[in-house]
Design a protein around this motif. Structure first.
Motif, PDB file in Angstrom:
ATOM      1  N   ASP A   5       7.992  22.187   6.392  1.00 46.90           N
ATOM      2  CA  ASP A   5       6.740  21.885   5.699  1.00 46.90           C
ATOM      3  C   ASP A   5       6.223  20.477   5.992  1.00 46.90           C
ATOM      4  O   ASP A   5       5.747  19.779   5.110  1.00 46.90           O
ATOM      5  N   GLY A   6       6.360  20.053   7.248  1.00 49.72           N
ATOM      6  CA  GLY A   6       5.827  18.757   7.631  1.00 49.72           C
ATOM      7  C   GLY A   6       6.708  17.571   7.296  1.00 49.72           C
ATOM      8  O   GLY A   6       6.329  16.419   7.515  1.00 49.72           O
ATOM      9  N   TRP A   7       7.885  17.820   6.749  1.00 50.55           N
ATOM     10  CA  TRP A   7       8.806  16.740   6.369  1.00 50.55           C
ATOM     11  C   TRP A   7       9.540  16.275   7.622  1.00 50.55           C
ATOM     12  O   TRP A   7      10.367  16.994   8.184  1.00 50.55           O
ATOM     13  N   ALA A   8       9.261  15.068   8.082  1.00 49.12           N
ATOM     14  CA  ALA A   8       9.790  14.557   9.346  1.00 49.12           C
ATOM     15  C   ALA A   8      11.321  14.534   9.356  1.00 49.12           C
ATOM     16  O   ALA A   8      11.936  14.939  10.348  1.00 49.12           O
ATOM     17  N   ALA A  34       0.857  -1.192   0.000  1.00 48.05           N
ATOM     18  CA  ALA A  34       0.000   0.000   0.000  1.00 48.05           C
ATOM     19  C   ALA A  34       0.885   1.231   0.000  1.00 48.05           C
ATOM     20  O   ALA A  34       1.986   1.214   0.550  1.00 48.05           O
ATOM     21  N   THR A  35       0.430   2.269  -0.634  1.00 49.35           N
ATOM     22  CA  THR A  35       1.154   3.530  -0.611  1.00 49.35           C
ATOM     23  C   THR A  35       0.285   4.567   0.095  1.00 49.35           C
ATOM     24  O   THR A  35      -0.945   4.518   0.010  1.00 49.35           O
ATOM     25  N   LEU A  36       0.955   5.455   0.781  1.00 54.50           N
ATOM     26  CA  LEU A  36       0.261   6.522   1.486  1.00 54.50           C
ATOM     27  C   LEU A  36       0.537   7.831   0.781  1.00 54.50           C
ATOM     28  O   LEU A  36       1.679   8.112   0.408  1.00 54.50           O
ATOM     29  N   PRO A  37      -0.487   8.655   0.611  1.00 56.24           N
ATOM     30  CA  PRO A  37      -0.249   9.962  -0.020  1.00 56.24           C
ATOM     31  C   PRO A  37       0.525  10.872   0.921  1.00 56.24           C
ATOM     32  O   PRO A  37       0.500  10.708   2.146  1.00 56.24           O
ATOM     33  N   TRP A  38       1.234  11.843   0.327  1.00 56.37           N
ATOM     34  CA  TRP A  38       2.042  12.780   1.095  1.00 56.37           C
ATOM     35  C   TRP A  38       1.220  13.476   2.167  1.00 56.37           C
ATOM     36  O   TRP A  38       1.677  13.707   3.282  1.00 56.37           O
ATOM     37  N   GLU A  39      -0.024  13.801   1.861  1.00 53.35           N
ATOM     38  CA  GLU A  39      -0.870  14.509   2.819  1.00 53.35           C
ATOM     39  C   GLU A  39      -1.055  13.687   4.096  1.00 53.35           C
ATOM     40  O   GLU A  39      -1.226  14.245   5.172  1.00 53.35           O
ATOM     41  N   THR A  40      -1.021  12.371   3.992  1.00 52.87           N
ATOM     42  CA  THR A  40      -1.153  11.508   5.162  1.00 52.87           C
ATOM     43  C   THR A  40       0.140  11.481   5.970  1.00 52.87           C
ATOM     44  O   THR A  40       0.120  11.423   7.198  1.00 52.87           O
ATOM     45  N   LEU A  41       1.269  11.526   5.274  1.00 51.85           N
ATOM     46  CA  LEU A  41       2.566  11.458   5.950  1.00 51.85           C
ATOM     47  C   LEU A  41       3.037  12.804   6.487  1.00 51.85           C
ATOM     48  O   LEU A  41       3.801  12.852   7.450  1.00 51.85           O
ATOM     49  N   ARG A  42       2.609  13.874   5.873  1.00 58.28           N
ATOM     50  CA  ARG A  42       3.043  15.221   6.258  1.00 58.28           C
ATOM     51  C   ARG A  42       2.579  15.516   7.685  1.00 58.28           C
ATOM     52  O   ARG A  42       1.425  15.338   8.018  1.00 58.28           O
ATOM     53  N   PHE A  43       3.514  15.968   8.507  1.00 57.15           N
ATOM     54  CA  PHE A  43       3.182  16.342   9.871  1.00 57.15           C
ATOM     55  C   PHE A  43       2.404  17.652   9.855  1.00 57.15           C
ATOM     56  O   PHE A  43       2.774  18.582   9.147  1.00 57.15           O
ATOM     57  N   ASN A  44       1.316  17.700  10.648  1.00 59.06           N
ATOM     58  CA  ASN A  44       0.631  18.981  10.785  1.00 59.06           C
ATOM     59  C   ASN A  44       1.430  19.835  11.770  1.00 59.06           C
ATOM     60  O   ASN A  44       2.443  19.393  12.322  1.00 59.06           O
ATOM     61  N   ARG A  56       5.978  12.385  -8.994  1.00 61.68           N
ATOM     62  CA  ARG A  56       5.495  11.012  -8.816  1.00 61.68           C
ATOM     63  C   ARG A  56       6.291  10.260  -7.770  1.00 61.68           C
ATOM     64  O   ARG A  56       5.755   9.408  -7.072  1.00 61.68           O
ATOM     65  N   ASN A  57       7.572  10.561  -7.663  1.00 60.72           N
ATOM     66  CA  ASN A  57       8.426   9.866  -6.696  1.00 60.72           C
ATOM     67  C   ASN A  57       8.558  10.626  -5.382  1.00 60.72           C
ATOM     68  O   ASN A  57       9.378  10.264  -4.547  1.00 60.72           O
ATOM     69  N   ARG A  58       7.782  11.685  -5.223  1.00 61.29           N
ATOM     70  CA  ARG A  58       7.751  12.474  -3.987  1.00 61.29           C
ATOM     71  C   ARG A  58       9.139  12.961  -3.597  1.00 61.29           C
ATOM     72  O   ARG A  58       9.544  12.880  -2.447  1.00 61.29           O
ATOM     73  N   LEU A  59       9.848  13.472  -4.575  1.00 62.65           N
ATOM     74  CA  LEU A  59      11.199  13.954  -4.344  1.00 62.65           C
ATOM     75  C   LEU A  59      11.210  15.469  -4.187  1.00 62.65           C
ATOM     76  O   LEU A  59      11.696  16.214  -5.035  1.00 62.65           O
ATOM     77  N   PHE A  60      10.601  15.926  -3.114  1.00 67.82           N
ATOM     78  CA  PHE A  60      10.651  17.328  -2.693  1.00 67.82           C
ATOM     79  C   PHE A  60       9.997  18.287  -3.665  1.00 67.82           C
ATOM     80  O   PHE A  60      10.419  19.423  -3.801  1.00 67.82           O
TER      81      PHE A  60
END
Length: 175
Positions: free
Chosen positions: A45-48, A11-21, A127-131
């Motif tokens: 910007d929420g990047w852990a 399963a893949t998670l979208p960035w919005e789910t992983l991004r810290f509020n 697509r690869n969520r590279l910043f």
């Protein structure tokens, strides 16, 4: 990994789910008891990983403040190793060029870089969520993560000749 994703083994998670509020980011940043400068926290910007890198630096420095980004070697080394240095020289150059704009469409990226194929690079990074983030559907607009954009601008100041940077800024202003 696409095969595993298609047969539901992965399963893949979208960035919005992983991004810290904001609350989560503040909690992670102050997990060692030392708060992080709110401006730097916002830049993550929420990047852990960015939050942790900055928190660790602030803990070593002892005052909770971050130095100027040009001196923040840990984040730059990470960004350089993960994305920039793995890219072909032409792509590196185009990314440095595009960093002079806060956001860019694929058409404007082609005009600014003078390479119509840059749209494929931007799409690959997204697509690869590279910043990089993409907003909008019909004419998507690409946004670099703030730390990645700062890194690219730093690299542009070091690697692009001043005359080329001025010409680039003139094209960007026209856009």
């Amino acid at each position: 990994l696409a095969r595993f994703e298609l047969d539901a083994s992965l399963a893949t998670l979208p960035w919005e789910t992983l991004r810290f509020n904001e609350d989560e980011a503040r909690a992670l940043a102050s997990a060692d008891g030392q708060p992080l400068d709110p401006d730097w926290l916002a830049r993550a910007d929420g990047w852990a990983a960015g939050i942790v890198i900055m928190r660790d630096h602030a803990a070593r420095d002892g005052n909770g403040a971050m130095p100027a980004l040009e001196g923040h070697d840990a984040i730059f080394r990470y960004l350089a190793g993960e994305i920039f240095e793995r890219a072909p020289a032409a792509v590196q150059r185009h990314l440095m060029m595009l960093s002079c704009l806060p956001a860019v469409s694929a058409d404007d990226a082609g005009h600014l870089s003078q390479d119509p194929a840059i749209r494929h690079t931007l799409d690959h990074l997204y697509r690869n969520r590279l910043f990089i983030d993409r907003r909008g559907a019909a004419q998507p607009i690409y946004h670099f993560h703030a730390l990645f954009r700062d890194f690219l601008q730093h690299m542009a100041r070091q690697q692009l000749p001043p005359s080329e940077r001025l010409a680039l800024l003139a094209r960007a202003a026209h856009i």
